[in-house]
Motif scaffolding. Structure first.
Motif, PDB file in Angstrom:
ATOM      1  N   GLY A 185       0.810  -1.211   0.000  1.00  0.00           N
ATOM      2  CA  GLY A 185       0.000   0.000   0.000  1.00  0.00           C
ATOM      3  C   GLY A 185       0.845   1.263   0.000  1.00  0.00           C
ATOM      4  N   LEU A 186       0.289   2.311  -0.593  1.00  0.00           N
ATOM      5  CA  LEU A 186       0.944   3.609  -0.630  1.00  0.00           C
ATOM      6  C   LEU A 186       0.028   4.608   0.061  1.00  0.00           C
ATOM      7  CD1 LEU A 186       3.384   5.195  -1.808  1.00  0.00           C
ATOM      8  CD2 LEU A 186       1.925   5.720  -3.756  1.00  0.00           C
ATOM      9  N   ILE A 187       0.532   5.242   1.151  1.00  0.00           N
ATOM     10  CA  ILE A 187      -0.290   6.178   1.916  1.00  0.00           C
ATOM     11  C   ILE A 187      -0.430   7.476   1.132  1.00  0.00           C
ATOM     12  CG2 ILE A 187      -0.483   7.490   4.059  1.00  0.00           C
ATOM     13  CD1 ILE A 187       1.255   5.294   5.371  1.00  0.00           C
ATOM     14  N   ARG A 188      -1.676   7.951   1.016  1.00  0.00           N
ATOM     15  CA  ARG A 188      -1.948   9.205   0.311  1.00  0.00           C
ATOM     16  C   ARG A 188      -1.829  10.358   1.296  1.00  0.00           C
ATOM     17  NH1 ARG A 188      -4.342   9.113  -4.794  1.00  0.00           N
ATOM     18  NH2 ARG A 188      -5.329  11.042  -4.164  1.00  0.00           N
ATOM     19  N   ASP A 189      -1.041  11.341   0.934  1.00  0.00           N
ATOM     20  CA  ASP A 189      -0.794  12.484   1.820  1.00  0.00           C
ATOM     21  C   ASP A 189      -2.076  13.240   2.129  1.00  0.00           C
ATOM     22  OD1 ASP A 189       1.901  11.923   1.850  1.00  0.00           O
ATOM     23  OD2 ASP A 189       2.361  13.272   0.169  1.00  0.00           O
ATOM     24  N   GLY A 190      -2.256  13.570   3.384  1.00  0.00           N
ATOM     25  CA  GLY A 190      -3.363  14.419   3.805  1.00  0.00           C
ATOM     26  C   GLY A 190      -4.675  13.705   4.052  1.00  0.00           C
ATOM     27  N   THR A 191      -4.888  12.525   3.497  1.00  0.00           N
ATOM     28  CA  THR A 191      -6.189  11.855   3.653  1.00  0.00           C
ATOM     29  C   THR A 191      -6.111  10.638   4.563  1.00  0.00           C
ATOM     30  OG1 THR A 191      -5.859  10.417   1.734  1.00  0.00           O
ATOM     31  CG2 THR A 191      -6.925  12.554   1.334  1.00  0.00           C
ATOM     32  N   GLY A 192      -4.987   9.974   4.621  1.00  0.00           N
ATOM     33  CA  GLY A 192      -4.869   8.758   5.411  1.00  0.00           C
ATOM     34  C   GLY A 192      -5.271   7.516   4.638  1.00  0.00           C
ATOM     35  N   PHE A 193      -5.903   7.688   3.474  1.00  0.00           N
ATOM     36  CA  PHE A 193      -6.276   6.542   2.642  1.00  0.00           C
ATOM     37  C   PHE A 193      -5.008   5.877   2.123  1.00  0.00           C
ATOM     38  CE2 PHE A 193     -10.324   8.615   2.641  1.00  0.00           C
ATOM     39  CZ  PHE A 193     -11.244   7.621   2.393  1.00  0.00           C
ATOM     40  N   VAL A 194      -5.099   4.588   1.881  1.00  0.00           N
ATOM     41  CA  VAL A 194      -3.973   3.838   1.331  1.00  0.00           C
ATOM     42  C   VAL A 194      -4.414   3.230   0.002  1.00  0.00           C
ATOM     43  CG1 VAL A 194      -2.411   1.892   1.702  1.00  0.00           C
ATOM     44  CG2 VAL A 194      -3.054   3.346   3.619  1.00  0.00           C
ATOM     45  N   THR A 195      -3.546   3.358  -1.007  1.00  0.00           N
ATOM     46  CA  THR A 195      -3.820   2.805  -2.336  1.00  0.00           C
ATOM     47  C   THR A 195      -3.054   1.509  -2.503  1.00  0.00           C
ATOM     48  OG1 THR A 195      -4.096   5.039  -3.199  1.00  0.00           O
ATOM     49  CG2 THR A 195      -3.743   3.296  -4.810  1.00  0.00           C
ATOM     50  N   PHE A 196      -3.798   0.431  -2.787  1.00  0.00           N
ATOM     51  CA  PHE A 196      -3.210  -0.891  -2.985  1.00  0.00           C
ATOM     52  C   PHE A 196      -3.360  -1.305  -4.446  1.00  0.00           C
ATOM     53  CE2 PHE A 196      -4.502  -0.908   1.447  1.00  0.00           C
ATOM     54  CZ  PHE A 196      -3.423  -1.499   2.089  1.00  0.00           C
ATOM     55  N   PRO A 197      -2.265  -1.701  -5.126  1.00  0.00           N
ATOM     56  CA  PRO A 197      -2.419  -2.280  -6.469  1.00  0.00           C
ATOM     57  C   PRO A 197      -2.894  -3.729  -6.345  1.00  0.00           C
ATOM     58  CG  PRO A 197      -0.100  -2.151  -5.881  1.00  0.00           C
ATOM     59  CD  PRO A 197      -0.871  -1.544  -4.734  1.00  0.00           C
ATOM     60  N   VAL A 198      -4.017  -4.047  -7.008  1.00  0.00           N
ATOM     61  CA  VAL A 198      -4.607  -5.385  -6.918  1.00  0.00           C
ATOM     62  C   VAL A 198      -4.663  -5.999  -8.316  1.00  0.00           C
ATOM     63  CG1 VAL A 198      -6.647  -6.697  -6.233  1.00  0.00           C
ATOM     64  CG2 VAL A 198      -6.017  -4.647  -4.955  1.00  0.00           C
ATOM     65  N   LYS A 199      -4.151  -7.215  -8.422  1.00  0.00           N
ATOM     66  CA  LYS A 199      -4.218  -7.973  -9.677  1.00  0.00           C
ATOM     67  C   LYS A 199      -5.231  -9.093  -9.468  1.00  0.00           C
ATOM     68  CE  LYS A 199      -0.510  -8.742 -12.281  1.00  0.00           C
ATOM     69  NZ  LYS A 199       0.770  -9.316 -12.771  1.00  0.00           N
ATOM     70  N   TYR A 200      -6.242  -9.169 -10.361  1.00  0.00           N
ATOM     71  CA  TYR A 200      -7.335 -10.126 -10.168  1.00  0.00           C
ATOM     72  C   TYR A 200      -7.743 -10.776 -11.487  1.00  0.00           C
ATOM     73  CZ  TYR A 200     -10.156  -6.173 -11.771  1.00  0.00           C
ATOM     74  OH  TYR A 200     -10.671  -5.133 -12.499  1.00  0.00           O
ATOM     75  N   GLN A 201      -8.367 -11.959 -11.375  1.00  0.00           N
ATOM     76  CA  GLN A 201      -8.898 -12.678 -12.532  1.00  0.00           C
ATOM     77  C   GLN A 201     -10.399 -12.460 -12.577  1.00  0.00           C
ATOM     78  OE1 GLN A 201      -7.897 -16.818 -12.278  1.00  0.00           O
ATOM     79  NE2 GLN A 201      -5.790 -16.391 -11.687  1.00  0.00           N
ATOM     80  N   CYS A 202     -10.925 -12.301 -13.795  1.00  0.00           N
ATOM     81  CA  CYS A 202     -12.367 -12.100 -13.909  1.00  0.00           C
ATOM     82  C   CYS A 202     -12.880 -12.650 -15.239  1.00  0.00           C
ATOM     83  CB  CYS A 202     -12.723 -10.624 -13.769  1.00  0.00           C
ATOM     84  SG  CYS A 202     -11.992  -9.578 -15.016  1.00  0.00           S
ATOM     85  N   VAL A 203     -14.200 -12.870 -15.264  1.00  0.00           N
ATOM     86  CA  VAL A 203     -14.897 -13.291 -16.475  1.00  0.00           C
ATOM     87  C   VAL A 203     -15.534 -12.035 -17.059  1.00  0.00           C
ATOM     88  CG1 VAL A 203     -16.773 -14.687 -17.402  1.00  0.00           C
ATOM     89  CG2 VAL A 203     -15.335 -15.591 -15.581  1.00  0.00           C
ATOM     90  N   VAL A 204     -15.265 -11.777 -18.353  1.00  0.00           N
ATOM     91  CA  VAL A 204     -15.843 -10.615 -19.029  1.00  0.00           C
ATOM     92  C   VAL A 204     -16.670 -11.074 -20.228  1.00  0.00           C
ATOM     93  CG1 VAL A 204     -14.052  -9.004 -18.301  1.00  0.00           C
ATOM     94  CG2 VAL A 204     -13.771 -10.233 -20.438  1.00  0.00           C
ATOM     95  N   PHE A 205     -17.669 -10.259 -20.581  1.00  0.00           N
ATOM     96  CA  PHE A 205     -18.536 -10.532 -21.726  1.00  0.00           C
ATOM     97  C   PHE A 205     -18.331  -9.411 -22.731  1.00  0.00           C
ATOM     98  CE2 PHE A 205     -22.728  -9.704 -23.765  1.00  0.00           C
ATOM     99  CZ  PHE A 205     -22.792 -10.849 -24.531  1.00  0.00           C
ATOM    100  N   ARG A 206     -17.878  -9.778 -23.950  1.00  0.00           N
ATOM    101  CA  ARG A 206     -17.650  -8.782 -24.987  1.00  0.00           C
ATOM    102  C   ARG A 206     -18.229  -9.307 -26.297  1.00  0.00           C
ATOM    103  NH1 ARG A 206     -13.048  -5.315 -27.147  1.00  0.00           N
ATOM    104  NH2 ARG A 206     -14.314  -4.047 -28.531  1.00  0.00           N
ATOM    105  N   PRO A 207     -19.280  -8.651 -26.814  1.00  0.00           N
ATOM    106  CA  PRO A 207     -19.863  -9.089 -28.086  1.00  0.00           C
ATOM    107  C   PRO A 207     -19.003  -8.648 -29.267  1.00  0.00           C
ATOM    108  CG  PRO A 207     -21.064  -7.204 -27.224  1.00  0.00           C
ATOM    109  CD  PRO A 207     -20.014  -7.542 -26.212  1.00  0.00           C
ATOM    110  N   PHE A 208     -18.977  -9.481 -30.324  1.00  0.00           N
ATOM    111  CA  PHE A 208     -18.202  -9.178 -31.523  1.00  0.00           C
ATOM    112  C   PHE A 208     -19.084  -9.224 -32.757  1.00  0.00           C
ATOM    113  CE2 PHE A 208     -14.855 -10.645 -28.667  1.00  0.00           C
ATOM    114  CZ  PHE A 208     -13.890  -9.674 -28.873  1.00  0.00           C
ATOM    115  N   LYS A 209     -18.678  -8.511 -33.781  1.00  0.00           N
ATOM    116  CA  LYS A 209     -19.370  -8.520 -35.067  1.00  0.00           C
ATOM    117  C   LYS A 209     -19.362  -9.949 -35.619  1.00  0.00           C
ATOM    118  CE  LYS A 209     -19.161  -6.298 -39.562  1.00  0.00           C
ATOM    119  NZ  LYS A 209     -18.454  -5.321 -40.400  1.00  0.00           N
ATOM    120  N   GLY A 210     -20.538 -10.398 -36.098  1.00  0.00           N
ATOM    121  CA  GLY A 210     -20.655 -11.741 -36.654  1.00  0.00           C
ATOM    122  C   GLY A 210     -21.063 -12.795 -35.637  1.00  0.00           C
ATOM    123  N   GLU A 211     -21.125 -12.432 -34.370  1.00  0.00           N
ATOM    124  CA  GLU A 211     -21.482 -13.383 -33.315  1.00  0.00           C
ATOM    125  C   GLU A 211     -22.997 -13.608 -33.291  1.00  0.00           C
ATOM    126  OE1 GLU A 211     -20.732 -13.853 -28.519  1.00  0.00           O
ATOM    127  OE2 GLU A 211     -19.820 -12.200 -29.593  1.00  0.00           O
TER     128      GLU A 211
END
Length: 176
Positions: A57-83
């Motif tokens: 995590g990287l602490i954001r100055d002034g807010t106290g929030f922390v930013t975490f880089p997250v790598k994740y797997q997911c299922v996506v739906f993308r329509p294509f021409k001709g489908e």
């Protein structure tokens, strides 16, 4: 079409969530923020299937929030021409009809509906064949072919046709 891909996202977390359940809070927030959204590049995120890594995590100055880089797997739906897709009709008018296949909305123009079908107005507008054997109306299930897509930053629009072999009404709600 459905794809299983790996994506990355920077997640901000409030300090009150720090502690032994930090990972669970991050995963819950990731699912809430990402599932059901659409990116023009990848399509509609249907579900997150796993979290590969959570960076430091990287602490954001002034807010106290922390930013975490997250790598994740997911299922996506993308329509294509001709489908070929199966969709449910949501609205019928004299210009054509709109149908939904999952999260994507598809418009079928009256020029892309077979010539033997004519628009019938009334309390339940529909497209009907001259002999009345086939009817396209709200809640009908149709098999259609996507002939064009337009991708915006947060949405995908499609144009379809039923003017081809083996396309058209699959299930008519009036015959149930």
């Amino acid at each position: 079409m459905f794809f299983h891909i790996v994506l990355e996202r920077n997640m901000q977390l409030h300090p009150r969530h720090f502690g032994r359940n930090l990972r669970e809070h991050l995963v819950t927030k990731l699912m809430k923020d990402v599932e059901g959204t659409c990116s023009g590049r990848h399509g509609f995120v249907v579900a997150i299937t796993g979290v590969d890594s959570i960076g430091k995590g990287l602490i954001r100055d002034g807010t106290g929030f922390v930013t975490f880089p997250v790598k994740y797997q997911c299922v996506v739906f993308r329509p294509f021409k001709g489908e070929i897709l199966e969709a449910v009709v949501t609205m019928v008018n004299k210009m054509g009809f709109f149908a939904e296949a999952g999260p994507v909305q598809i418009f079928v123009s009256n020029h892309l509906i077979p010539d033997d079908m004519e628009f019938q107005s009334g309390d339940m507008p529909n497209y009907t064949t001259s002999d009345g054997s086939v009817k396209i109306q709200k809640d009908s299930e149709v098999r259609l072919k996507i002939i064009g897509t337009r991708v915006d930053a947060t949405e995908i629009f499609c144009i379809g046709t039923i003017k081809d072999d083996f396309l058209g009404v699959i299930n008519d709600p009036t015959t149930l």
